[in-house]
Design an enzyme around this catalytic site. Structure first.
Site, PDB file in Angstrom:
ATOM      1  N   LYS A 118       0.825  -1.211   0.000  1.00 26.27           N
ATOM      2  CA  LYS A 118       0.000   0.000   0.000  1.00 26.27           C
ATOM      3  C   LYS A 118       0.858   1.259   0.000  1.00 26.27           C
ATOM      4  CE  LYS A 118      -4.310  -1.519   2.133  1.00 26.27           C
ATOM      5  NZ  LYS A 118      -5.242  -1.269   3.240  1.00 26.27           N
ATOM      6  N   LYS A 199      -5.063 -10.688  -6.286  1.00 23.18           N
ATOM      7  CA  LYS A 199      -6.374 -10.939  -5.662  1.00 23.18           C
ATOM      8  C   LYS A 199      -7.419  -9.943  -6.163  1.00 23.18           C
ATOM      9  CE  LYS A 199      -6.401  -7.919  -1.709  1.00 23.18           C
ATOM     10  NZ  LYS A 199      -6.903  -7.580  -0.414  1.00 23.18           N
ATOM     11  N   LYS A 202     -11.298  -4.839  -3.354  1.00 18.53           N
ATOM     12  CA  LYS A 202     -12.332  -3.806  -3.220  1.00 18.53           C
ATOM     13  C   LYS A 202     -11.841  -2.482  -3.788  1.00 18.53           C
ATOM     14  CE  LYS A 202     -13.781  -4.307   1.324  1.00 18.53           C
ATOM     15  NZ  LYS A 202     -12.641  -3.755   2.019  1.00 18.53           N
TER      16      LYS A 202
END
Ligand code: TYM
Length: 336
Positions: A118, A199, A202
């Site tokens: 991140k 993956k 969201k």
């Protein structure tokens, strides 16, 4: 003084009200949460404090937090059977995070895979982003949690919570239950349709064709699955081979939603093409999400009732977290 022992296994898990709820969240986490409703004592938290570790538009965050509550209830998290609440409504989480910060070496946080990933995506990295797993540890440890049902990507954070709990217990005496991560055998890492090496996420769900979102209608679901990346081969088989990751992902989604055995599924698709597989997977996904979406639309239409349910949840969460934070403060030598 330690908290009273509780009889049923206690479960805690959380989800961020960020991006759009995906089939990955449903299959990797929420289905397990729903499955344990009757036999365990469950706390489920919408983690808004975690979400602001990366910049958020306040109006969007507000809307998505209520949407997440409506989605979770629509997925089957009956607020009568579990404690569903918003993290920022229970102050003990932020307080607990601070105290746990003071026993957590910064090196433990710098090693976290999700932080590394991140922080690469941010121009300016907030202190909160580095501290994120300590807040997650506070979430879990405040409830004397036995089990933390999560997808594969959260395993490292739950393991860190165990390390922090052990360290605190060593320093101040037995205080925390050591939690276990519970990772489903199937669905722990649903892959992105547009890049099956990664993956389904969201925060990337706004990219058309990346994910299946709960809000998607049948056309959008068919579009995303039709465009799903596969390989140049023809064989429709479960496989760990990297080049088969796309087909394997579609088959796993099919397996999870139908409950059929792998043998039966492979036999069913033998001799058929990828186009056929995609059509069938889309049909199964559409039917699985249809009732959830319908219930979601009815819950989101009544924000007053949602807020009432969340206020009840916060009160129940405080009844557990508040005495625990008092115990923690006493242990570290605060006047309480
Ligand atoms: P979050 O909001 O990213 O995801 C919520 C849950 O969904 C799982 N998940 C997936 N499972 C399978 N395949 C995927 N593609 C996929 N994407 C997401 C996640 O593993 C997670 O279980 N840090 C946490 C929230 C959190 C938390 C906690 C969790 C805060 N405090 C305490 C457990 C306990 C997170 O960001 O999850």
């Amino acid at each position: 003084m330690t908290s009273l022992p509780h009889k049923k296994l206690r479960v805690f898990s959380g989800i961020q009200p960020s991006g759009a709820f995906t089939l990955g969240n449903y299959l990797g986490a929420i289905r397990q949460w729903v499955a344990g409703l009757d036999e365990k004592e469950n706390f489920f938290c919408i983690v808004d404090l975690h979400t602001i570790t990366v910049p958020q538009e306040p109006q969007d965050l507000l809307r998505r937090t209520r949407e997440m509550a409506a989605i979770l209830i629509a997925c089957g998290l009956d607020p009568q059977k579990c404690t569903l609440f918003i993290q920022s409504h229970v102050r003990a989480h932020a307080e607990g995070c601070w105290i746990l910060n003071c026993v957590t070496p910064v090196g433990w946080l710098e090693r976290m895979t999700q932080y590394k990933l991140k922080s690469q995506q941010q121009e300016s990295i907030s202190t909160g982003l580095l501290d994120y797993p300590v807040l997650q540890a506070a979430d879990i440890l405040l409830y004397d949690t036995n089990e933390v049902p999560v997808g594969e990507d959260q395993k490292q954070h739950v393991e860190l919570a165990r390390d922090i709990a052990q360290r605190f217990n060593n320093l101040y005496g037995e205080t925390f239950v050591i939690p276990e991560p519970i990772i489903p055998k199937l669905g722990a890492r649903v892959k992105a349709l547009d890049d099956p090496a990664t993956k389904m996420s969201k925060s990337k769900a706004y990219i058309r064709g990346h994910a299946i979102r709960l809000a998607d209608g049948p056309d959008e679901i068919r579009y995303a699955i039709k465009r799903a990346v596969t390989d140049p081969g023809r064989e429709i088989v479960f496989s760990d081979a990297p080049e088969k990751a796309g087909v394997n992902n579609l088959l796993e989604i099919y397996e999870l939603l139908t409950g059929y055995t792998r043998e039966a599924i492979e036999a069913h698709f033998a001799g058929k093409g990828y186009g056929h597989l995609k059509q069938e997977v889309a049909g199964v996904v559409i039917e699985a999400l249809r009732p959830i979406r319908e219930r979601y639309l009815s819950f989101i239409a009544d924000p007053v009732e949602l807020d009432r349910l969340l206020a009840v949840g916060a009160e129940r969460a405080r009844a557990v977290a508040d005495p625990k934070i008092q115990e923690i403060k006493r242990k570290v030598g605060f006047i309480v």
